[in-house]
Design a protein around this motif. Structure first.
Motif, mmCIF file in Angstrom:
data_model
loop_
_atom_site.group_PDB
_atom_site.id
_atom_site.type_symbol
_atom_site.label_atom_id
_atom_site.label_comp_id
_atom_site.label_asym_id
_atom_site.label_seq_id
_atom_site.Cartn_x
_atom_site.Cartn_y
_atom_site.Cartn_z
ATOM 1 N N UNK A 56 -45.212 59.884 41.662
ATOM 2 C CA UNK A 56 -45.937 60.650 42.670
ATOM 3 C C UNK A 56 -47.397 60.929 42.293
ATOM 4 N N UNK A 57 -47.983 60.104 41.444
ATOM 5 C CA UNK A 57 -49.370 60.322 41.044
ATOM 6 C C UNK A 57 -50.315 60.055 42.204
ATOM 7 N N UNK A 58 -51.337 60.876 42.347
ATOM 8 C CA UNK A 58 -52.279 60.675 43.442
ATOM 9 C C UNK A 58 -53.269 59.550 43.144
ATOM 10 N N UNK A 59 -53.879 59.045 44.198
ATOM 11 C CA UNK A 59 -54.958 58.071 44.075
ATOM 12 C C UNK A 59 -56.244 58.866 43.889
ATOM 13 N N UNK A 60 -56.951 58.648 42.793
ATOM 14 C CA UNK A 60 -58.172 59.404 42.483
ATOM 15 C C UNK A 60 -59.373 58.482 42.440
ATOM 16 N N UNK A 61 -60.494 58.954 43.016
ATOM 17 C CA UNK A 61 -61.753 58.197 42.977
ATOM 18 C C UNK A 61 -62.917 59.177 42.974
ATOM 19 N N UNK A 136 -48.574 69.199 39.104
ATOM 20 C CA UNK A 136 -48.901 68.742 40.463
ATOM 21 C C UNK A 136 -50.324 69.143 40.859
ATOM 22 N N UNK A 137 -51.209 69.089 39.885
ATOM 23 C CA UNK A 137 -52.617 69.383 40.160
ATOM 24 C C UNK A 137 -53.499 68.357 39.458
ATOM 25 N N UNK A 138 -54.669 68.172 40.035
ATOM 26 C CA UNK A 138 -55.718 67.399 39.380
ATOM 27 C C UNK A 138 -56.668 68.438 38.808
ATOM 28 N N UNK A 155 -65.986 71.852 26.680
ATOM 29 C CA UNK A 155 -65.287 71.536 27.925
ATOM 30 C C UNK A 155 -64.723 72.808 28.528
ATOM 31 N N UNK A 156 -64.898 72.968 29.850
ATOM 32 C CA UNK A 156 -64.344 74.104 30.582
ATOM 33 C C UNK A 156 -63.691 73.619 31.857
ATOM 34 N N UNK A 157 -62.574 74.243 32.228
ATOM 35 C CA UNK A 157 -61.922 73.900 33.487
ATOM 36 C C UNK A 157 -62.870 74.240 34.631
ATOM 37 N N UNK A 158 -63.220 73.250 35.415
ATOM 38 C CA UNK A 158 -64.165 73.421 36.506
ATOM 39 C C UNK A 158 -63.443 73.640 37.840
ATOM 40 N N UNK A 159 -62.423 72.872 38.088
ATOM 41 C CA UNK A 159 -61.704 72.972 39.366
ATOM 42 C C UNK A 159 -60.288 72.456 39.180
ATOM 43 N N UNK A 160 -59.344 73.042 39.918
ATOM 44 C CA UNK A 160 -57.961 72.609 39.921
ATOM 45 C C UNK A 160 -57.569 72.350 41.368
ATOM 46 N N UNK A 161 -57.146 71.121 41.663
ATOM 47 C CA UNK A 161 -56.837 70.721 43.033
ATOM 48 C C UNK A 161 -55.366 70.316 43.108
ATOM 49 N N UNK A 162 -54.559 71.072 43.855
ATOM 50 C CA UNK A 162 -53.131 70.694 43.983
ATOM 51 C C UNK A 162 -52.988 69.436 44.853
ATOM 52 N N UNK A 163 -51.962 68.654 44.573
ATOM 53 C CA UNK A 163 -51.678 67.502 45.419
ATOM 54 C C UNK A 163 -50.217 67.482 45.771
#
Length: 163
Positions: A56-61, A136-138, A155-163
């Motif tokens: 179930x991996x998302x397509x990332x670009x 289940x997040x990018x 490095x710092x967490x910038x954004x977390x996007x659920x998919x």
């Protein structure tokens, strides 16, 4: 008198050792070839790995669009959804199959990585982004590497996007 004290202690120790749980790999190894660890159902189950390869991996670009002032809007596309990340002066993808990930301290399990220059900055300033799939997040990490000091990373967490 001593025998009266030793009997409850002996019974407690016997009870505790009889209730001890032996891990399946150890108990099956002693049971013979028919119940070897490789044939047991427990041996085939792997512990949950948030970073494991899954179906179930998302397509990332990475995507960019040019602004009228020459700067770029940087986006990440997760499946069919496009998410704005930041406005940048320049943008370069990092190649995961080369040594660039290792050189810049990007984890090997990162799916995407890029080098960017902040708007208004007139020199290469070592800014990087990388995206990694966790559960289940990018998760997108923003980092800065001091020029000439490859071991100095932040490095710092910038954004977390659920998919």
């Amino acid at each position: 008198m001593m025998k009266n004290l030793l009997l409850p202690i002996y019974l407690t120790v016997a009870l505790l050792t009889s209730c001890a749980v032996v891990p399946p790999a150890q108990s099956n190894a002693n049971a013979g070839a028919s119940n070897s660890p490789s044939n047991s159902p427990q041996a085939k189950q792997k512990p949950f790995d948030h970073f494991a390869e899954r179906d179930d991996l998302p397509d990332l670009k990475w995507q960019t669009s040019k602004n009228s002032d020459g700067s770029l809007n940087l986006y990440i596309k997760v499946n069919n959804a496009t998410h704005f990340l930041k406005r940048v002066e320049s943008f370069d993808k990092l190649n995961p199959s080369s040594d660039e990930y290792n050189l810049y301290g990007v984890p090997r399990k990162a799916t995407l990585a890029c080098d960017y220059r902040k708007v208004g900055s007139h020199q290469e300033d070592g800014n990087k982004l990388y995206a990694i799939i966790y559960a289940h997040t990018v998760q997108i990490y923003d980092g800065w590497i001091a020029p000439g000091e490859m071991d100095n990373r932040d490095w710092k967490l910038f954004r977390s996007i659920p998919f």
